[in-house]
Design an enzyme around this catalytic site. Structure first.
Site, PDB file in Angstrom:
ATOM      1  N   CYS A  60       0.779  -1.222   0.098  1.00  0.00           N
ATOM      2  CA  CYS A  60      -0.144  -0.148   0.010  1.00  0.00           C
ATOM      3  C   CYS A  60       0.945   1.271   0.015  1.00  0.00           C
ATOM      4  CB  CYS A  60      -0.950  -0.010   1.138  1.00  0.00           C
ATOM      5  SG  CYS A  60      -1.911   1.426   1.328  1.00  0.00           S
ATOM      6  N   CYS A  94      -0.513   4.152   2.210  1.00  0.00           N
ATOM      7  CA  CYS A  94      -0.296   4.009   3.619  1.00  0.00           C
ATOM      8  C   CYS A  94       0.972   4.208   3.886  1.00  0.00           C
ATOM      9  CB  CYS A  94      -0.688   2.511   4.070  1.00  0.00           C
ATOM     10  SG  CYS A  94      -2.176   1.970   3.266  1.00  0.00           S
ATOM     11  N   ASP A  95       1.878   3.640   3.160  1.00  0.00           N
ATOM     12  CA  ASP A  95       3.476   3.601   3.656  1.00  0.00           C
ATOM     13  C   ASP A  95       4.445   4.443   2.792  1.00  0.00           C
ATOM     14  OD1 ASP A  95       2.627   1.666   5.401  1.00  0.00           O
ATOM     15  OD2 ASP A  95       3.022  -0.003   4.127  1.00  0.00           O
TER      16      ASP A  95
END
Ligand code: NDP
Length: 326
Positions: free
Chosen positions: A147, A150-151
């Site tokens: 992701c 997300c990261d």
């Protein structure tokens, strides 16, 4: 209408409060809920984590009709949630463990209870497919990610590789240019599945390098990822690519484990349906990424959810007319 009660059989401690049970809480589920709730069918969504599914990890959406400016996945899902809740959907954060069918009643067992309904919509989505190479599991959360939204921010000024040749790999690779210093997109073939508009953008971005005909053999490092070993499929040459991040976007696997052998599923475990989104079991529907032949777009998931909701409404009306349910 408050909870259609089943007239047949005795299913013990089965909670029959709900007319419609939806398994999963992504866009297809929320769209279905808007329709079933507006049809005055008492509806519950069972979600094990958070509403939104893969949409939560989507940075910018520019192909969902009605939003001429880009919208983030989180913004879009919050709007869908607010809309479904306005019409009265109940969301229960319970993991569905099992689904059985007894005398037409679908019995859903979660980690907190057992629920029965004559209309169940499976919208459990999919999870990222794994490469299953050495180091992938070991370095998950320490350099390996599925992701970028997300990261990605953890890789400011770093060198990363992205694996895959579909829309996800290319759009997430482009997204990572916000943060990373270099992005090498590693694809196993020399032709892409990804849409041309995304490919053009990726090819023209100076931070992105495309590595074709190449597979990742292993991921290595000490505490965190330090590099990947890749092999060229044409020359068989192996080499090391130093990097701190490995973002894997090679497709997804539908979340069908809780079904056991209940439905006839294909090799990738996607569920077959007819045009009403009904599976081989009457009153059991499948929508979104869990469904065979789904286009896996937000807009198509919405359409599938709505189709299943209307079909479920018709089915419940039919059962009621036949005197099989109240
Ligand atoms: P896809 O199935 O489209 O692509 C997966 C990619 O991963 C393919 O290039 C495939 O290679 C490669 N791959 C599969 N298995 C492996 C493996 N074991 N090792 C290495 N590479 C592998 O998945 P996506 O997640 O990209 O897209 C899914 C759907 O979602 C598509 O319909 C897509 O259009 C849609 N989508 C749309 C977006 C948008 O419009 N903004 C954004 C993201 C997704 P090969 O080609 O050789 O099979």
């Amino acid at each position: 209408m408050a909870g259609l009660k089943c007239l047949e059989g005795a299913q013990g401690d089965v909670n029959r409060d709900y007319d419609v049970i939806i398994v999963g809480g992504g866009p297809a589920a929320l769209a279905a809920a808007v329709y079933t709730c507006r049809a005055l069918l008492k509806t519950v969504i069972f979600e094990k984590q958070y509403l939104g599914g893969q949409l939560v990890g989507t940075d910018l959406i520019e192909n969902y009709p009605g939003f001429p400016e880009v919208i983030s996945g989180v913004d879009l899902i919050q709007r869908m949630e607010a809309q479904a809740k306005r019409f009265g959907v109940e969301v229960r954060y319970e993991e569905v463990l099992k689904l059985q069918v007894e005398n037409g009643l679908k019995i859903v067992t979660t980690d907190s209870g057992t629920y029965g309904s004559h209309a169940v919509i499976l919208a459990a989505g999919a999870e990222p497919k794994k490469m299953n190479v050495p180091g992938e599991k070991e370095f998950y959360g320490r350099g390996v990610s599925y992701c970028a939204t997300c990261d990605g921010a953890f890789y400011r000024g770093k060198d990363v590789v992205v694996v895959g040749g579909g829309d996800s790999a290319i759009t997430e690779g482009i997204f990572l240019t916000k943060y990373a210093n270099t992005i090498q997109i590693i694809h196993r073939r020399d032709a892409f599945r990804a849409t041309k508009i995304y490919l053009d953008e990726a090819f023209s971005n100076p931070k992105i390098k495309i590595v074709l005909n190449t597979v990742v053999e292993s991921i290595h490092g000490q505490e965190k990822v330090e590099g990947v070993v890749v092999q060229n499929m044409v020359t068989n040459e192996k080499r090391d690519i130093p990097c701190q991040g490995v973002f894997i976007f090679i497709g997804s696997v539908p979340n069908t484990g809780f079904l056991g052998n209940l439905l006839c599923v294909d090799v990738g475990c996607h569920i077959e349906t007819n045009i009403h989104m009904e599976t081989s079991i009457e009153g059991l529907y499948a929508v979104g990424d869990i469904r065979k032949n789904s286009y896996r777009q937000i807009a198509t998931a919405i359409g599938e959810g709505v189709t299943a909701a209307i079909a479920a409404e018709h089915r419940l009306a039919e059962l009621r007319a036949l005197g099989k349910i109240k």
